[in-house]
Design an enzyme around this catalytic site. Sequence first.
Site, mmCIF file in Angstrom:
data_model
loop_
_atom_site.group_PDB
_atom_site.id
_atom_site.type_symbol
_atom_site.label_atom_id
_atom_site.label_comp_id
_atom_site.label_asym_id
_atom_site.label_seq_id
_atom_site.Cartn_x
_atom_site.Cartn_y
_atom_site.Cartn_z
ATOM 1 N N ASP A 1 32.197 41.002 43.656
ATOM 2 C CA ASP A 1 31.038 40.530 44.423
ATOM 3 C C ASP A 1 30.657 41.513 45.541
ATOM 4 O O ASP A 1 29.614 41.365 46.167
ATOM 5 C CB ASP A 1 31.299 39.125 44.992
ATOM 6 N N LYS B 1 43.239 29.197 42.353
ATOM 7 C CA LYS B 1 42.742 27.852 42.683
ATOM 8 C C LYS B 1 43.551 26.834 41.880
ATOM 9 O O LYS B 1 43.835 27.039 40.709
ATOM 10 C CB LYS B 1 41.264 27.724 42.292
ATOM 11 N N THR B 2 43.950 25.774 42.540
ATOM 12 C CA THR B 2 44.609 24.698 41.810
ATOM 13 C C THR B 2 43.867 23.420 42.156
ATOM 14 O O THR B 2 43.009 23.431 43.035
ATOM 15 C CB THR B 2 46.082 24.523 42.246
ATOM 16 N N HIS C 1 43.061 36.744 47.220
ATOM 17 C CA HIS C 1 42.968 38.056 47.865
ATOM 18 C C HIS C 1 43.987 39.047 47.303
ATOM 19 O O HIS C 1 43.971 40.221 47.676
ATOM 20 C CB HIS C 1 43.293 37.946 49.366
ATOM 21 N N LYS D 1 39.378 30.123 38.247
ATOM 22 C CA LYS D 1 39.598 31.266 39.129
ATOM 23 C C LYS D 1 41.057 31.333 39.511
ATOM 24 O O LYS D 1 41.630 30.349 39.970
ATOM 25 C CB LYS D 1 38.795 31.063 40.411
ATOM 26 N N ARG E 1 27.937 29.874 55.163
ATOM 27 C CA ARG E 1 29.131 29.378 55.842
ATOM 28 C C ARG E 1 28.771 28.925 57.243
ATOM 29 O O ARG E 1 27.853 29.434 57.856
ATOM 30 C CB ARG E 1 30.155 30.497 55.981
ATOM 31 N N THR F 1 37.679 34.934 57.787
ATOM 32 C CA THR F 1 37.081 33.607 57.612
ATOM 33 C C THR F 1 38.127 32.503 57.573
ATOM 34 O O THR F 1 37.808 31.331 57.642
ATOM 35 C CB THR F 1 36.247 33.540 56.315
ATOM 36 N N GLN G 1 28.034 46.273 56.644
ATOM 37 C CA GLN G 1 29.137 46.787 55.825
ATOM 38 C C GLN G 1 28.877 48.239 55.420
ATOM 39 O O GLN G 1 29.792 49.066 55.379
ATOM 40 C CB GLN G 1 29.354 45.893 54.596
ATOM 41 N N HIS H 1 44.875 34.186 50.714
ATOM 42 C CA HIS H 1 45.340 33.334 49.629
ATOM 43 C C HIS H 1 45.458 34.160 48.352
ATOM 44 O O HIS H 1 45.145 35.366 48.367
ATOM 45 C CB HIS H 1 44.442 32.113 49.451
ATOM 46 N N LYS I 1 28.142 33.954 47.332
ATOM 47 C CA LYS I 1 28.371 32.598 47.862
ATOM 48 C C LYS I 1 27.133 31.749 47.619
ATOM 49 O O LYS I 1 26.015 32.218 47.807
ATOM 50 C CB LYS I 1 28.633 32.631 49.373
HETATM 51 N N1 LIG Z 1 32.259 41.655 52.866
HETATM 52 C C1 LIG Z 1 33.663 41.653 52.578
HETATM 53 C C2 LIG Z 1 34.507 41.990 53.773
HETATM 54 C C3 LIG Z 1 34.185 43.340 54.358
HETATM 55 C C4 LIG Z 1 33.777 43.467 55.674
HETATM 56 C C5 LIG Z 1 33.472 44.699 56.221
HETATM 57 C C6 LIG Z 1 33.584 45.826 55.427
HETATM 58 O O1 LIG Z 1 33.270 47.045 55.962
HETATM 59 C C7 LIG Z 1 34.018 45.740 54.128
HETATM 60 C C8 LIG Z 1 34.300 44.483 53.592
HETATM 61 C C9 LIG Z 1 34.041 40.267 52.025
HETATM 62 O O2 LIG Z 1 33.372 39.316 52.292
HETATM 63 O O3 LIG Z 1 35.028 40.154 51.359
#
Ligand SMILES: N[C@@H](Cc1ccc(O)cc1)C(=O)O
Length: 426
Positions: free
Chosen positions: A194, A232-233, A48, A229, A86, A40, A173, A45, A82
């Site tokens: 999440d 974040k600043t 992660h 979090k 997005r 994305t 996923q 950052h 979220k």
């Molecule tokens: N959904 C995860 C990213 C992800 C994508 C594919 C997967 O198989 C696993 C994780 C996220 O937004 O952080």
Amino acid sequence: MHALDVLRSRGFIESTTHEEELASYLSSPGRYCYIGFDPTGSSLHVGHLVTVMALSHMQRCGHRPIALVGGGTGMIGDPSGKTEMRQLMTPEIVAENKAGLKGQLSSFLDFSDGKALLVDNADWLSGLHYIPFLRDVGSHFSVNRMIKAESYRARLESEEGLSFIEFNYMLLQAYDFYVLAEKYGCLLQMGGRDQWGNIVAGVELVRRKAQKTVFGITFPLIMTSSGIKMGKTHAGAVWLDPERTSPYDYYQFWVNTDDADVVRFLKLFTFLPMEEIEEASALSGRDLNGVKAVLAYEATAIVHGSEAAAQAHRAASAMFGGREVPEALFSSSQISRSTEVDGDGMPSTQIPIGELAVGISAVDLFCRVGLCASRGAARRLIEQGGAYVNGQRVEGLDAVVVASGSDASGLVLRSGKKHYHRIEAV
Ligand SMILES: N[C@@H](Cc1ccc(O)cc1)C(=O)O
């Protein structure tokens, strides 16, 4: 040490599925485990870091991490946790971001000789056919259960709602987990808290489709003691990409950690041994300043290398004064123990006389002594007319500093109004 014990003792684990079977899965070396990253943005950052550090610990414990880049799922967008949908990304942006991610993951994982793998779920998701996929995968999902998932809740209750495209994300996923379990025997997926709903959906799918038990681990959401979090600043996210957050600013972000967070962050965000971290945990107040420098140096070295970390450390000492790192602590850290501030309080750097006689470009010199955190920063400083050598403004980006004989021993560099640095010709 068992990977689960490492992760648990360092504060990485919030929840796991099948605790005991998972422990036995990880008790033999060479086990696969995966985390997915949707492209994305073109840079990771600080938010992660927990996930990539966890993968790195897995590798250090002898297991085989799979970093999955979501070239397919990134085209859909995960609604988990979220509050807003997005903007859909174009395939070009996804491809660009994917390239950025790959480079950054290599700071944490050794991809040589198959010790870690990088896969892209576009390879198996993009070519899926709708009808067969619905019959094959969709039939295992209960909408009643899906809409109860915590990760969708905020969206279901919000005015914006949850679009159908995003509602499908969980299936994709889950299908990834199935593919990796079948193809590599990868039985463990990890992720932020999440991701629990998506991970459990995968666990269920693999159980139903392949009659295999697979496992999940989620990490806690890291909050700072001041309640925001981590990462974040007020200026936004802290990036790993040096073009967005310079190594110097990255170092500064860490050195400004609150007292109450230092020990917890040393465990999560450095590889220093736990015993060394425990030894420092009794320190408080001013004594913690040196410990913060160690945290900043180590965290910066992981991402930008030890040279850039040392430079950021020197530059910070030049600007704010050195922070004493007690000799007896952190024997594994390569941080410089000298505060490198000489008698008149001016920091200095030794440079061979021969190099000065030939000449060193001003851009390089300002970086080398740590007055600028990167070549980009040095160029900007010079362009803005803020770089001086012996009181003379450096004019132009190709200025070269040449000095020989007695001139060479008296060189003083200055950045802006206040930051001085002496060159010691040797
Ligand atoms: N959904 C995860 C990213 C992800 C994508 C594919 C997967 O198989 C696993 C994780 C996220 O937004 O952080």
